[in-house]
Design an enzyme around this catalytic site. Structure first.
Site, PDB file in Angstrom:
ATOM      1  N   LYS A   1      31.630 115.123 -25.494  1.00  0.00           N
ATOM      2  CA  LYS A   1      32.380 115.825 -26.531  1.00  0.00           C
ATOM      3  C   LYS A   1      32.439 114.908 -27.756  1.00  0.00           C
ATOM      4  O   LYS A   1      33.129 113.890 -27.750  1.00  0.00           O
ATOM      5  CB  LYS A   1      33.803 116.159 -26.081  1.00  0.00           C
TER       6      LYS A   1
ATOM      7  N   CYS B   1      35.618  99.884 -36.107  1.00  0.00           N
ATOM      8  CA  CYS B   1      36.496  99.267 -35.108  1.00  0.00           C
ATOM      9  C   CYS B   1      36.498  97.744 -35.224  1.00  0.00           C
ATOM     10  O   CYS B   1      37.461  97.093 -34.865  1.00  0.00           O
ATOM     11  CB  CYS B   1      36.070  99.675 -33.716  1.00  0.00           C
TER      12      CYS B   1
ATOM     13  N   GLU C   1      36.073 101.759 -25.137  1.00  0.00           N
ATOM     14  CA  GLU C   1      35.824 101.037 -26.393  1.00  0.00           C
ATOM     15  C   GLU C   1      36.895 101.495 -27.367  1.00  0.00           C
ATOM     16  O   GLU C   1      36.816 102.592 -27.908  1.00  0.00           O
ATOM     17  CB  GLU C   1      34.420 101.364 -26.910  1.00  0.00           C
TER      18      GLU C   1
ATOM     19  N   GLU D   1      45.994  98.751 -36.805  1.00  0.00           N
ATOM     20  CA  GLU D   1      44.626  98.970 -37.283  1.00  0.00           C
ATOM     21  C   GLU D   1      44.698  99.850 -38.527  1.00  0.00           C
ATOM     22  O   GLU D   1      45.118 100.998 -38.468  1.00  0.00           O
ATOM     23  CB  GLU D   1      43.824  99.665 -36.194  1.00  0.00           C
TER      24      GLU D   1
HETATM   25  N1  LIG Z   1      35.671  99.833 -29.702  1.00  0.00           N
HETATM   26  C1  LIG Z   1      34.745 100.591 -30.233  1.00  0.00           C
HETATM   27  O1  LIG Z   1      33.529 100.467 -29.966  1.00  0.00           O
HETATM   28  C2  LIG Z   1      35.145 101.660 -31.213  1.00  0.00           C
HETATM   29  C3  LIG Z   1      34.140 102.285 -31.944  1.00  0.00           C
HETATM   30  C4  LIG Z   1      34.515 103.266 -32.858  1.00  0.00           C
HETATM   31  C5  LIG Z   1      35.847 103.631 -33.024  1.00  0.00           C
HETATM   32  N2  LIG Z   1      36.796 103.009 -32.274  1.00  0.00           N
HETATM   33  C6  LIG Z   1      38.202 103.342 -32.458  1.00  0.00           C
HETATM   34  O2  LIG Z   1      38.366 104.761 -32.594  1.00  0.00           O
HETATM   35  C7  LIG Z   1      39.470 105.016 -33.462  1.00  0.00           C
HETATM   36  C8  LIG Z   1      39.030 105.926 -34.587  1.00  0.00           C
HETATM   37  O3  LIG Z   1      38.350 107.051 -34.068  1.00  0.00           O
HETATM   38  P1  LIG Z   1      39.125 108.418 -33.885  1.00  0.00           P
HETATM   39  O4  LIG Z   1      40.131 108.623 -34.960  1.00  0.00           O
HETATM   40  O5  LIG Z   1      38.096 109.465 -33.653  1.00  0.00           O
HETATM   41  O6  LIG Z   1      39.925 108.131 -32.522  1.00  0.00           O
HETATM   42  P2  LIG Z   1      40.675 109.195 -31.597  1.00  0.00           P
HETATM   43  O7  LIG Z   1      41.091 108.462 -30.388  1.00  0.00           O
HETATM   44  O8  LIG Z   1      41.667 109.972 -32.361  1.00  0.00           O
HETATM   45  O9  LIG Z   1      39.505 110.244 -31.185  1.00  0.00           O
HETATM   46  C9  LIG Z   1      38.369 109.785 -30.511  1.00  0.00           C
HETATM   47  C10 LIG Z   1      37.798 110.948 -29.720  1.00  0.00           C
HETATM   48  O10 LIG Z   1      38.767 111.342 -28.757  1.00  0.00           O
HETATM   49  C11 LIG Z   1      39.053 112.731 -28.888  1.00  0.00           C
HETATM   50  N3  LIG Z   1      40.439 112.916 -28.493  1.00  0.00           N
HETATM   51  C12 LIG Z   1      41.560 112.709 -29.234  1.00  0.00           C
HETATM   52  N4  LIG Z   1      42.666 112.957 -28.496  1.00  0.00           N
HETATM   53  C13 LIG Z   1      42.223 113.325 -27.255  1.00  0.00           C
HETATM   54  C14 LIG Z   1      42.845 113.716 -26.029  1.00  0.00           C
HETATM   55  N5  LIG Z   1      44.182 113.755 -25.922  1.00  0.00           N
HETATM   56  N6  LIG Z   1      42.079 114.033 -24.961  1.00  0.00           N
HETATM   57  C15 LIG Z   1      40.728 113.986 -25.054  1.00  0.00           C
HETATM   58  N7  LIG Z   1      40.060 113.619 -26.171  1.00  0.00           N
HETATM   59  C16 LIG Z   1      40.820 113.303 -27.257  1.00  0.00           C
HETATM   60  C17 LIG Z   1      38.758 113.052 -30.320  1.00  0.00           C
HETATM   61  O11 LIG Z   1      38.492 114.426 -30.469  1.00  0.00           O
HETATM   62  C18 LIG Z   1      37.520 112.190 -30.566  1.00  0.00           C
HETATM   63  O12 LIG Z   1      36.386 112.854 -30.066  1.00  0.00           O
HETATM   64  C19 LIG Z   1      39.907 103.664 -33.991  1.00  0.00           C
HETATM   65  O13 LIG Z   1      40.994 103.183 -33.250  1.00  0.00           O
HETATM   66  C20 LIG Z   1      38.694 102.781 -33.758  1.00  0.00           C
HETATM   67  O14 LIG Z   1      39.031 101.430 -33.642  1.00  0.00           O
HETATM   68  C21 LIG Z   1      36.478 102.014 -31.379  1.00  0.00           C
HETATM   69  O1  LIG Z   2      33.214 101.259 -35.192  1.00  0.00           O
HETATM   70  C1  LIG Z   2      32.665 100.894 -34.232  1.00  0.00           C
HETATM   71  C2  LIG Z   2      31.249 100.480 -34.097  1.00  0.00           C
HETATM   72  O2  LIG Z   2      31.041 100.156 -32.744  1.00  0.00           O
HETATM   73  C3  LIG Z   2      30.942  99.320 -35.001  1.00  0.00           C
HETATM   74  S1  LIG Z   2      29.292  98.805 -34.867  1.00  0.00           S
HETATM   75  O3  LIG Z   2      28.467  99.809 -35.532  1.00  0.00           O
HETATM   76  O4  LIG Z   2      28.952  98.722 -33.416  1.00  0.00           O
HETATM   77  O5  LIG Z   2      29.205  97.497 -35.511  1.00  0.00           O
END
Ligand SMILES: NC(=O)c1ccc[n+]([C@@H]2O[C@H](COP(=O)([O-])OP(=O)(O)OC[C@H]3O[C@@H](n4cnc5c(N)ncnc54)[C@H](O)[C@@H]3O)[C@@H](O)[C@H]2O)c1
Ligand SMILES: O=C[C@H](O)CS(=O)(=O)O
Length: 488
Positions: A182, A292, A258, A389
């Site tokens: 998803k 992230c 992640e 964040e």
């Molecule tokens: N560690 C990593 O590799 C990494 C990479 C990219 C983003 N992120 C993190 O993601 C966040 C930003 O992305 P975002 O705003 O999309 O995050 P989010 O957690 O709001 O959403 C991420 C995904 O989860 C889904 N989702 C949200 N609530 C849900 C629920 N209750 N049940 C099931 N699915 C649900 C969303 O639709 C989306 O597809 C930041 O905290 C960022 O640090 C981490």
């Molecule tokens: O935002 C999260 C991504 O994992 C960063 S990166 O593209 O892997 O550097």
């Protein structure tokens, strides 16, 4: 809204389920917007529980044949898919910039980065080695083999709508699994375009299923509750990750998480100041701060604080925010109107506590979801920008006196994803790298990610690693076989 694509067939607005393009069971659709203009790009099928269940059943069936194929056969299909992604890089980049907002150069880079995971795991597929272990007995041998974990469910974020898909699909398919994904409701088009190319590459039906949806909770409930799903791979915020981990425990699913970050960069007074300024700005404002591993806190030794701020501000003032398809734009919008509000709340709280916005500090007055690149000084660890964040183009610059104080500030967070250090003292590099509580450290460098490195964090930034020679392990189970009766 028409996108300037060489191959318009890459713009898909249906779910991809069991090798077919389908509308959701409900027949409902939801809009996908361009954050640079606020315009609707298209409407996409809104998948739900029934569609998710169908996709999981299809994945389970398809996996039976896929896991019997040789590693080389799986590798060949992945390699073909990689070639098609690279051939269609420009179209995939235009789709990404249109739905996510990042400037085209960053989108092109992400498509290449995303493709590299498919290439990497096409190679790693052929290196799933086991063991033969000499036992204490003379009439038996211990054999270890590795087998695919089973049907994988994945949920991905909007900030890297291509690479966060391939960083999961690559190892899953390489290991012999099938996967149901998803994508984020803000950015489903990149995932659907990747599925189109996988279909063209001859990936058998049912192995890859993409469920666009606004019903994330509903789909997440099915993914985490369905007993046929053996692993959940999630990339997103820590609060959501925690909720999903709890649900997965009901059926003891394996999870890869992640999650969120709060990356510090520590800049010591012996650093190459120009390199530190350039590296810190590149990381902080990458994807308009929506990454992230973006620097979230800039920690500068007090002896060079003013010099750093002056150089850093001079660089940031050269940035031009605008539509990512406009070649003159250096940075794009943030993902939506909500993000603008979330960022402003954090900035206002800091200003109320004495921070000073020496650059920016408010949304841009141009149409679309644009926030001015911002620098905050006179900040303290009592402010939310130190603890949370930011996920936007805001750089709070803190000062410290000693190495011990810097390490303590860096570790004063529940997150532990990435950290960065600028110093030319080798002893300090080792002391600080080992003392910082995180999964990844950049030393005199902030562009630290590629397909060959183990990407991931500790503490509340997650568990597991994606990419690298370690990345396949998250999609494999170890089986021990005792070969007895050796002298029969
Ligand atoms: N560690 C990593 O590799 C990494 C990479 C990219 C983003 N992120 C993190 O993601 C966040 C930003 O992305 P975002 O705003 O999309 O995050 P989010 O957690 O709001 O959403 C991420 C995904 O989860 C889904 N989702 C949200 N609530 C849900 C629920 N209750 N049940 C099931 N699915 C649900 C969303 O639709 C989306 O597809 C930041 O905290 C960022 O640090 C981490
Ligand atoms: O935002 C999260 C991504 O994992 C960063 S990166 O593209 O892997 O550097």
């Amino acid at each position: 809204m028409n996108l300037p694509l060489n191959d318009p067939s890459l713009l898909k607005n249906q779910g991809y389920l069991n090798g077919e393009w389908v509308n959701g069971d409900s027949g409902d659709t939801f809009p996908v917007f361009n954050p640079a203009t606020g315009e609707e790009i298209t409407r996409v099928a809104n998948m739900g529980t029934i569609d998710t269940r169908r996709a999981i059943d299809a994945a389970k069936a398809a996996m039976k044949e896929w896991q019997k194929k040789s590693a080389k056969e799986r590798s060949t299909v992945l390699r073909h898919w990689y070639n098609l992604i690279i051939t269609n890089q420009e179209d995939l980049a235009v789709i990404m910039t249109s739905e996510q907002g990042k400037v085209l150069a960053e989108s092109r880079g992400e498509v290449a980065y995303g493709a590299s995971f498919i290439e990497w795991f096409a190679e790693e597929a052929k290196r799933v080695y086991g063991d033969v272990i000499p036992t204490p007995q003379t009439d038996n041998r211990a054999i270890v083999i590795k087998q695919p974990v089973g049907v994988v469910a994945a949920i991905t974020p909007w900030n890297f709508p291509n690479a966060m898909i391939t960083r999961k699909v690559g190892p899953a398919l390489a290991a012999g699994c099938a996967i149901v994904i998803k994508p984020a409701e803000e950015t489903p088009l990149s995932a659907l375009a990747l599925a189109k190319l996988a279909q063209c590459a001859g990936l058998p039906a049912g192995l890859l299923n993409i469920l666009p949806s606004k019903n994330s909770r509903e789909i997440g409930a099915e993914m985490t509750g369905n007993p046929f799903v053996k692993k959940l791979s999630f990339t997103g915020s820590t609060p959501v990750g925690k909720a999903l981990m709890k649900r997965c425990s009901d059926t003891v699913k394996r999870t890869s998480m992640e999650l969120g970050g709060n990356a510090p960069v520590i800049i010591f007074d012996d650093a190459d100041l120009d390199k530190a300024v350039a590296g810190a700005a590149a990381s902080k404002y990458r994807n308009s701060g929506q990454t992230c591993i973006c620097i979230n806190r800039i920690l500068v030794q007090d002896t060079i604080y003013d010099a750093f701020v002056e150089k850093f501000a001079a660089l940031v003032k050269t940035y031009k925010i605008g539509n990512g398809l406009d070649k003159s734009s250096t940075h794009g919008p943030v993902v939506n109107k909500t993000a603008i509000g979330d960022i402003q709340v954090l900035v206002d709280e800091a200003l109320e506590k004495g921070a000073v916005a020496i650059v920016g500090g408010k949304p841009s007055d141009q149409d679309g979801y644009f926030y001015e690149p911002t620098i905050l000084t006179h900040v303290s660890d009592s402010m939310r920008v130190f603890r949370e964040e930011i996920f936007g183009p805001v750089a709070p610059i803190f000062s410290f006196s000693s190495e011990q104080e810097a390490i303590a500030m860096a570790n004063d967070t529940e997150f532990g994803l990435a950290s960065y250090i600028y110093t030319r003292d080798q002893g300090r590099v080792w002391r600080v790298s080992e003392a910082i509580e995180c999964g990844m450290v950049g030393v005199n460098e902030t562009a630290i990610t590629s397909e060959v490195i183990p990407f991931g964090g500790i503490k509340e930034s997650g568990q597991g690693r994606e990419g690298s020679k370690y990345g396949l392990d998250d999609y494999l189970e170890i089986k021990y076989i005792c070969m007895g009766d050796l002298h029969a």
